[in-house]
Structures are given as structure tokens and as C-alpha cells.
Design a protein around this motif. Structure first.
Motif, short mmCIF file in Angstrom:
data_model
loop_
_atom_site.label_atom_id
_atom_site.label_comp_id
_atom_site.label_asym_id
_atom_site.label_seq_id
_atom_site.Cartn_x
_atom_site.Cartn_y
_atom_site.Cartn_z
N HIS A 112 0.83 -1.21 0.00
CA HIS A 112 0.00 0.00 0.00
C HIS A 112 0.87 1.27 0.00
O HIS A 112 0.54 2.26 -0.68
CB HIS A 112 -0.90 -0.03 1.25
CG HIS A 112 -1.78 1.15 1.42
ND1 HIS A 112 -3.02 1.27 0.80
CD2 HIS A 112 -1.63 2.30 2.12
CE1 HIS A 112 -3.57 2.43 1.13
NE2 HIS A 112 -2.75 3.07 1.93
N PRO A 179 -13.51 11.74 9.54
CA PRO A 179 -12.07 11.76 9.77
C PRO A 179 -11.57 13.16 10.12
O PRO A 179 -12.11 14.16 9.66
CB PRO A 179 -11.48 11.27 8.45
CG PRO A 179 -12.50 11.61 7.43
CD PRO A 179 -13.83 11.58 8.12
N GLY A 180 -10.50 13.19 10.92
CA GLY A 180 -10.08 14.43 11.54
C GLY A 180 -9.36 15.41 10.64
O GLY A 180 -9.46 16.63 10.83
N GLU A 185 -8.81 20.93 8.96
CA GLU A 185 -8.49 21.91 7.92
C GLU A 185 -9.64 22.91 7.76
O GLU A 185 -9.42 24.11 7.62
CB GLU A 185 -8.19 21.21 6.59
CG GLU A 185 -7.77 22.22 5.51
CD GLU A 185 -7.21 21.59 4.24
OE1 GLU A 185 -7.48 20.40 3.98
OE2 GLU A 185 -6.50 22.31 3.51
N CYS A 297 -4.45 11.37 -3.40
CA CYS A 297 -3.68 11.42 -2.14
C CYS A 297 -4.26 10.46 -1.12
O CYS A 297 -3.55 9.69 -0.49
CB CYS A 297 -3.70 12.83 -1.54
SG CYS A 297 -2.52 13.95 -2.30
N THR A 298 -5.58 10.55 -0.92
CA THR A 298 -6.22 9.66 0.05
C THR A 298 -6.37 8.27 -0.60
O THR A 298 -6.21 8.13 -1.82
CB THR A 298 -7.58 10.22 0.48
OG1 THR A 298 -8.29 10.62 -0.69
CG2 THR A 298 -7.42 11.43 1.37
N ASP A 299 -6.67 7.27 0.22
CA ASP A 299 -6.65 5.90 -0.27
C ASP A 299 -7.57 5.71 -1.47
O ASP A 299 -8.69 6.22 -1.51
CB ASP A 299 -7.05 4.93 0.85
CG ASP A 299 -5.93 4.80 1.88
OD1 ASP A 299 -4.83 5.27 1.60
OD2 ASP A 299 -6.19 4.21 2.94
#
Ligand code: KG4
Ligand code: ZN
Length: 344
Positions: A112, A179-180, A185, A297-299
Motif C-alpha cells: 500500500h 475523519p479528523g 483543515e 492522495c487519500t486511499d
């Protein structure tokens, strides 16, 4: 030109994609599980694994239907084989093995982290080896010198929490939700980045390692003092993370001789303030700054299919015995670092 079907299931995103080795993303599908995990304030491994089982077959079908490509035309099946939540990894890997067996095509067992590490090459055809990679996600915070496919030298890692973990835990402390990262942001936009004094752990130290546990504890203390607005704590926290990442990456650039670019990847690299600061750092060293678009960028599964394509073209395919791994370092020769809670 090779066509690679990619599968991702190592955490709480179920994803499938079809990517060509000439960088075309023919189709990609992603189903998040945020709703299922939100009541628990974090990802519950058992819930994640069951959700992957339910969702993945439909996503694979949609990706093939969308791109108008039959399984017989696919050249290889790539899937995340680790590191990650082992139940989820097994679901995706077993699905890939089944498809490989049914189609007679090879399996590519993808790390991954290699998916994240090579993802900037999918979006930027100009990017070449070697580059310095800041890999910042929910589970990892590393600086890697990327010399080629399968050739990663780890220059630094976190001695306790990953950067994304610090975002997630701090957001939870501030009641900003999960999600944090995106929640902090958003909140930070209405806050003062200099409003709350917070530490910059390890800034200025010789080795470019990271530490975020103390920062999270400082967020807890600031919250409990009761005199700061959550937006100001969020903005000050984000600024502290930016300062740590920039200082540590600058130190690593000193050691990354020959790097042709500064590259950021992983979920935290979706953060606008972090991208801007790293862009400035790269510019000050005369290097291009490359970060994939936010969705990459994110999965996601496109990065797994792309890493699979690069490995397939390099002749790196796997047997159907390839194991699912909870832990799988990209650079197995890297020294262990000492810290409060060192993770592999
Ligand atoms: O790469 P990723 O999707 O999954 C892992 O492999 O860990 O990264 C997820 C992490 C989470 O901790 C999430 O809070 C963080 O990336 N993240 C962000 C942002 N978007 C996602 N952190 C800061 N700012 C963001 N905009
Ligand atoms: Zn990831």
C-alpha cells in the motif's frame, strides 16, 4: 501498453480501478465507510472487513462495465497485500487471487505504501527517479528516497504517532468529528494559527525523524484550559504540523543528494496548508514540488493499479501464495528508531 485492475481494501475505503500503463485511468470506484465507523470515532477493523466483502464485488463489476473492458483483456490483477488492517487486506487480496485464477492473468501483490509512493508518477509524467518523498497518511509518516520501483531508502520515520493520526486524535479531542484531517483543515480556516502556543516536537534535531504524540497532548491541555476557541486550537495545531513537516523535510533534503523533486503523497498531503508550505520549501531549493490531486492522495485503487502496472512492466509479479501482511516496511533495512511508542 498493459491494462491493470487494482483493488484497495487495507483500511476503511473499498476501491477498484482500471489503469493503463500509459497513465490512463479508465475507471475508478471508491466507497467510503465513514458512516459505519463514525459512532466509534475511528475505524473498527471487523466492521471494515465485513463492509469490504459486501461492497467490493459490485465495485469491480462497475469498473469493468464502465471501461468496457472484459476480464480477459486485463493483463494483471493488482491488490494491496499490506500493510493495513489484516481482515480487510485479506478480503481484497483473496478477491484478486480469485480473479487472477479465473482469468489466468498474474497477480501483483502491492505494498500500500508503494501505491502512495508511486502515485505522483501517475499524475505527473514529468516526474522521474530519484525523488524525496514525504509519505504522510493515517498510519505512516516517513521520508523516503525513491530510487526506482521497489527501491526505497527510508531516511526518517515517526517515533510515535503518524501525522494523520495526530490530525484524527486532535479532531476527536476538539469534538470536530471523523475523519479528523479534513475537519481540522475546515475549522482552521476560521482560526488563528498563532493563537495557541503549541510545541514543535523534534524540530531542529539532527535526524529528520518526526514526533506528534506531544503535540496531541498539548492540544488536550489547551482544550482543558477552556480559554481557547476550538478554531484557534485547530489552526494552531495545523500550523505546528506544517512547521514540523517543513523542518524535517528540509533536513532530509540535505541528505537526499541527487533528488530531482520533492514529492508528497498520502492522505495528509491533501491538506492545502501543508501543500503550500512544502511547495515553498521545494522552491527555495530549486526543486519542483509534486503532489497528486486530492483524490489520488487519500486511499484509492488507481494508485494500487498504477504501482501494479509499474511492477508488472518490471517483471515483478507474484504467485497465488502471496501473503496478506499487517506490517510490511518499504525499506526493510531501515534502522529501528527509539521512541516512546515506536511502530514498524
Ligand atoms: O492515505 P490515507 O487515506 O489512509 C492511510 O493509508 O492512512 O490517509 C488518511 C489520513 C487520515 O488520518 C486523515 O485524517 C488524513 O489522512 N487526511 C488529512 C486530510 N485529508 C485526509 N489530514 C489533513 N488534512 C486533510 N485535508
Ligand atoms: Zn493510505
Amino acid at each position: 501498453m498493459a491494462l491493470i485492475l487494482g483493488i484497495e481494501s487495507s483500511c476503511d475505503e473499498t476501491a477498484a480501478a482500471l489503469v493503463a500503463s500509459d497513465r490512463r485511468v479508465l475507471a475508478h470506484r471508491l466507497a467510503g465507510q465513514e458512516e459505519a465507523h463514525r459512532p466509534f470515532g475511528g475505524v473498527v477493523p471487523e466492521i471494515a472487513a465485513r463492509a469490504h466483502v459486501e461492497i467490493l464485488p459490485r465495485l469491480i463489476g462497475e469498473v469493468l462495465a464502465d471501461s468496457g473492458v472484459g476480464l480477459a483483456e486485463v493483463d494483471a490483477i493488482a491488490a494491496t497485500a499490506g500493510p493495513g488492517l489484516i481482515g480487510g487486506v485479506m478480503v481484497g487480496l483473496v478477491a484478486a487471487k480469485g480473479l487472477a485464477l479465473a482469468s489466468g492473468r498474474p497477480l501483483v501483490a502491492v505494498n500500500h505504501l508503494e501505491g502512495h509512493a508511486l502515485s505522483p508518477m501517475l499524475s505527473d509524467p514529468e516526474l522521474g527517479f530519484p525523488y524525496l518523498l514525504l509519505l504522510v497518511s493515517g498510519g505512516h509518516c516517513q521520508l523516503l528516497f525513491v530510487e526506482g520501483v521497489g527501491r526505497y531508502r527510508r531516511l526518517a520515520t515517526t517515533i510515535d504517532d503518524a501525522a494523520g493520526e495526530a490530525f484524527d486524535k486532535s479532531a476527536k479531542l476538539l469534538g470536530l468529528g471523523f475523519p479528523g484531517g479534513p475537519a481540522i483543515e475546515r475549522a482552521a480556516q476560521a482560526g488563528d494559527p498563532a493563537g495557541v502556543p503549541l510545541p514543535r516536537p523534534l524540530v531542529g534535531s539532527e535526524d529528520p525523524h518526526f514526533s506528534f504524540a506531544g503535540l496531541k497532548s498539548a492540544v488536550l491541555r489547551a482544550r482543558d484550559e477552556g480559554r481557547y476557541r476550538p478554531e484557534d486550537i485547530a489552526a494552531s495545531f495545523q500550523q505546528a504540523v506544517v512547521d514540523c513537516l517543513v523542518d524535517r523535510t528540509a533536513r532530509a533534503l540535505d541528505k537526499a543528494e541527487g533528488a530531482t523533486a520533492l514529492v508528497a503523497a498520502g492522505g495528509v498531503a491533501a491538506n492545502g496548508a501543508i501543500r503550500a508550505a512544502l511547495g515553498t520549501l521545494a522552491g527555495s531549493r530549486g526543486l519542483p514540488f509534486v503532489a497528486p490531486p486530492l483524490w489520488l492522495c487519500t486511499d484509492n485503487a488507481a494508485m494500487i493499479a498504477w504501482a501494479g502496472a509499474m511492477r508488472f512492466e518490471a517483471g515483478l509479479v507474484d504467485s497465488l501464495d502471496a501473503p496478506a501482511r499487517a506490517r510490511w516496511p518499504l525499506d526493510p533495512s531501515a534502522d529501528k528508531v527509539r521512541g516512546a511508542g515506536v511502530k514498524a
